[in-house]
Design a protein around this motif. Structure first.
Motif, PDB file in Angstrom:
ATOM      1  N   VAL A   2      23.028   0.276 -16.222  1.00 34.44           N
ATOM      2  CA  VAL A   2      24.536   0.092 -16.592  1.00 34.44           C
ATOM      3  C   VAL A   2      25.320  -1.134 -16.326  1.00 34.44           C
ATOM      4  N   GLN A   3      25.921  -1.683 -17.027  1.00 33.04           N
ATOM      5  CA  GLN A   3      26.742  -2.680 -16.710  1.00 33.04           C
ATOM      6  C   GLN A   3      27.937  -2.580 -17.391  1.00 33.04           C
ATOM      7  N   VAL A   4      29.021  -2.914 -16.776  1.00 30.89           N
ATOM      8  CA  VAL A   4      30.509  -3.181 -17.552  1.00 30.89           C
ATOM      9  C   VAL A   4      30.987  -4.408 -16.923  1.00 30.89           C
ATOM     10  N   VAL A   5      31.703  -5.133 -17.666  1.00 34.66           N
ATOM     11  CA  VAL A   5      32.352  -6.323 -17.252  1.00 34.66           C
ATOM     12  C   VAL A   5      33.510  -6.604 -17.913  1.00 34.66           C
ATOM     13  N   GLU A   6      34.599  -6.753 -17.210  1.00 31.55           N
ATOM     14  CA  GLU A   6      35.966  -6.794 -17.576  1.00 31.55           C
ATOM     15  C   GLU A   6      36.366  -8.308 -17.660  1.00 31.55           C
ATOM     16  N   SER A   7      37.241  -8.600 -18.533  1.00 33.57           N
ATOM     17  CA  SER A   7      37.819 -10.069 -18.913  1.00 33.57           C
ATOM     18  C   SER A   7      39.154  -9.893 -19.537  1.00 33.57           C
ATOM     19  N   GLY A   8      39.806 -10.862 -19.412  1.00 33.80           N
ATOM     20  CA  GLY A   8      40.966 -10.976 -19.947  1.00 33.80           C
ATOM     21  C   GLY A   8      42.228 -11.001 -19.247  1.00 33.80           C
ATOM     22  N   GLN A  87      55.407  -5.500 -16.396  1.00 33.38           N
ATOM     23  CA  GLN A  87      56.448  -5.467 -15.407  1.00 33.38           C
ATOM     24  C   GLN A  87      55.766  -6.138 -14.055  1.00 33.38           C
ATOM     25  N   PRO A  88      56.610  -6.350 -13.004  1.00 30.47           N
ATOM     26  CA  PRO A  88      55.793  -6.904 -12.085  1.00 30.47           C
ATOM     27  C   PRO A  88      55.223  -5.729 -11.146  1.00 30.47           C
ATOM     28  N   GLU A  89      55.349  -4.547 -11.374  1.00 34.70           N
ATOM     29  CA  GLU A  89      54.694  -3.326 -10.675  1.00 34.70           C
ATOM     30  C   GLU A  89      53.329  -3.165 -11.434  1.00 34.70           C
ATOM     31  N   ASP A  90      53.112  -3.785 -12.582  1.00 35.46           N
ATOM     32  CA  ASP A  90      51.713  -3.765 -13.097  1.00 35.46           C
ATOM     33  C   ASP A  90      50.590  -4.713 -12.770  1.00 35.46           C
ATOM     34  N   THR A  91      51.228  -5.672 -11.784  1.00 31.42           N
ATOM     35  CA  THR A  91      50.299  -6.523 -10.946  1.00 31.42           C
ATOM     36  C   THR A  91      49.309  -5.579 -10.271  1.00 31.42           C
ATOM     37  N   ALA A  92      47.732  -6.002 -10.494  1.00 27.65           N
ATOM     38  CA  ALA A  92      46.914  -5.516  -9.919  1.00 27.65           C
ATOM     39  C   ALA A  92      45.514  -5.789 -10.593  1.00 27.65           C
ATOM     40  N   VAL A  93      44.570  -5.391  -9.820  1.00 20.47           N
ATOM     41  CA  VAL A  93      43.119  -5.762 -10.217  1.00 20.47           C
ATOM     42  C   VAL A  93      42.842  -4.601 -11.209  1.00 20.47           C
ATOM     43  N   TYR A  94      42.680  -4.938 -12.405  1.00 16.99           N
ATOM     44  CA  TYR A  94      42.187  -3.843 -13.261  1.00 16.99           C
ATOM     45  C   TYR A  94      40.511  -3.624 -13.301  1.00 16.99           C
ATOM     46  N   TYR A  95      40.379  -2.375 -13.533  1.00 18.55           N
ATOM     47  CA  TYR A  95      38.588  -1.888 -13.413  1.00 18.55           C
ATOM     48  C   TYR A  95      38.493  -1.175 -14.715  1.00 18.55           C
ATOM     49  N   CYS A  96      37.200  -1.434 -15.264  1.00 17.81           N
ATOM     50  CA  CYS A  96      36.784  -0.664 -16.241  1.00 17.81           C
ATOM     51  C   CYS A  96      35.815   0.347 -15.713  1.00 17.81           C
ATOM     52  N   ASN A  97      35.673   1.606 -15.870  1.00 16.98           N
ATOM     53  CA  ASN A  97      35.061   2.720 -15.412  1.00 16.98           C
ATOM     54  C   ASN A  97      34.082   3.608 -16.548  1.00 16.98           C
ATOM     55  N   VAL A  98      33.004   3.773 -16.158  1.00 13.47           N
ATOM     56  CA  VAL A  98      32.295   4.752 -17.071  1.00 13.47           C
ATOM     57  C   VAL A  98      31.575   5.729 -16.131  1.00 13.47           C
ATOM     58  N   GLN A  99      31.407   7.094 -16.752  1.00 12.86           N
ATOM     59  CA  GLN A  99      30.718   7.814 -16.177  1.00 12.86           C
ATOM     60  C   GLN A  99      29.537   8.395 -16.696  1.00 12.86           C
ATOM     61  N   ILE A 100      28.372   8.189 -16.239  1.00  6.93           N
ATOM     62  CA  ILE A 100      27.007   8.265 -16.745  1.00  6.93           C
ATOM     63  C   ILE A 100      26.168   9.378 -16.033  1.00  6.93           C
ATOM     64  N   ARG A 101      26.066  10.496 -16.463  1.00  9.02           N
ATOM     65  CA  ARG A 101      25.283  11.609 -15.729  1.00  9.02           C
ATOM     66  C   ARG A 101      25.879  11.647 -14.567  1.00  9.02           C
ATOM     67  N   GLY A 102      27.315  11.869 -14.274  1.00  8.03           N
ATOM     68  CA  GLY A 102      27.795  12.071 -12.939  1.00  8.03           C
ATOM     69  C   GLY A 102      28.311  11.101 -12.170  1.00  8.03           C
ATOM     70  N   ASP A 103      27.540   9.935 -12.607  1.00  8.48           N
ATOM     71  CA  ASP A 103      27.758   8.531 -11.518  1.00  8.48           C
ATOM     72  C   ASP A 103      28.629   7.604 -12.205  1.00  8.48           C
ATOM     73  N   HIS A 105      30.408   4.066 -12.882  1.00 11.48           N
ATOM     74  CA  HIS A 105      29.872   2.766 -12.868  1.00 11.48           C
ATOM     75  C   HIS A 105      31.452   1.726 -13.197  1.00 11.48           C
ATOM     76  N   TRP A 106      31.438   0.965 -12.367  1.00  8.91           N
ATOM     77  CA  TRP A 106      32.750   0.019 -12.105  1.00  8.91           C
ATOM     78  C   TRP A 106      32.175  -1.465 -12.521  1.00  8.91           C
ATOM     79  N   GLY A 107      33.275  -2.161 -13.077  1.00  7.63           N
ATOM     80  CA  GLY A 107      33.036  -3.562 -13.205  1.00  7.63           C
ATOM     81  C   GLY A 107      33.652  -4.260 -12.237  1.00  7.63           C
ATOM     82  N   GLN A 108      33.593  -5.577 -12.097  1.00  8.14           N
ATOM     83  CA  GLN A 108      33.991  -6.445 -10.899  1.00  8.14           C
ATOM     84  C   GLN A 108      35.603  -6.263 -10.811  1.00  8.14           C
ATOM     85  N   GLY A 109      36.149  -6.200 -11.959  1.00  6.16           N
ATOM     86  CA  GLY A 109      37.592  -6.218 -12.198  1.00  6.16           C
ATOM     87  C   GLY A 109      38.157  -7.632 -12.455  1.00  6.16           C
ATOM     88  N   THR A 110      39.241  -7.503 -12.998  1.00 11.05           N
ATOM     89  CA  THR A 110      40.037  -8.466 -13.755  1.00 11.05           C
ATOM     90  C   THR A 110      41.653  -8.567 -13.049  1.00 11.05           C
TER      91      THR A 110
END
Length: 116
Positions: A2-8, A87-103, A105-110
C-alpha cells in the motif's frame, strides 16, 4: 504494498486556494474511504475530511466546512482536497490516510503555508 503519495502543497495568501492530490496504489482504491488529516506545528494531527466508498458521501471538520472539498477519482486511484478561502490557521502538513483491514497507511505529507 500500500502506498499513498500526497502532492500539491505550497504557499498561498490568505483568501487563496490550493488543491492537494493523493495518489494511491497497492489496494482496491474504489472500496476504500480515504481521509485527509493535517498537523500544525506544535499541535496534534487533526482529521480534516473523509469521503466514503459506497456513495462518495463527504464529511468535514467544522473549521473547514464550506471552504474545503474532498473528492475522488476511482479510475485514477486519486483523492483530492480543494481548499478555498485559506486562512493562516490552515497552515500545516497535510496527510492522506487510508485504512486497509484495520491498518492505517499514511503518505509523507505535503506542506501548506498560508501567509501574506
Amino acid at each position: 504494498q500500500v502506498q499513498v503519495v500526497e502532492s500539491g502543497g505550497g504557499l498561498a495568501q490568505p483568501g487563496g486556494s490550493l488543491t492537494l492530490s493523493c495518489a494511491a496504489s497497492g489496494f482496491v482504491f474504489s472500496i476504500s474511504s480515504p481521509s485527509w488529516y493535517r498537523q500544525a506545528p506544535g499541535k496534534q494531527r487533526e482529521w480534516v475530511a473523509r469521503i466514503l466508498s459506497r456513495d462518495s458521501s463527504t464529511y468535514y471538520v467544522d473549521s473547514v466546512k464550506g471552504r474545503f472539498t474532498i473528492s475522488r477519482d476511482n479510475a485514477k486511484n486519486m483523492v483530492y482536497l480543494q481548499m478555498n478561502s485559506l486562512q493562516p490557521e490552515d497552515t500545516a502538513v497535510y496527510y492522506c490516510n487510508v485504512q486497509i483491514r484495520g491498518d492505517d497507511h499514511w503518505g509523507q505529507g505535503t506542506q501548506v503555508t498560508v501567509s501574506s
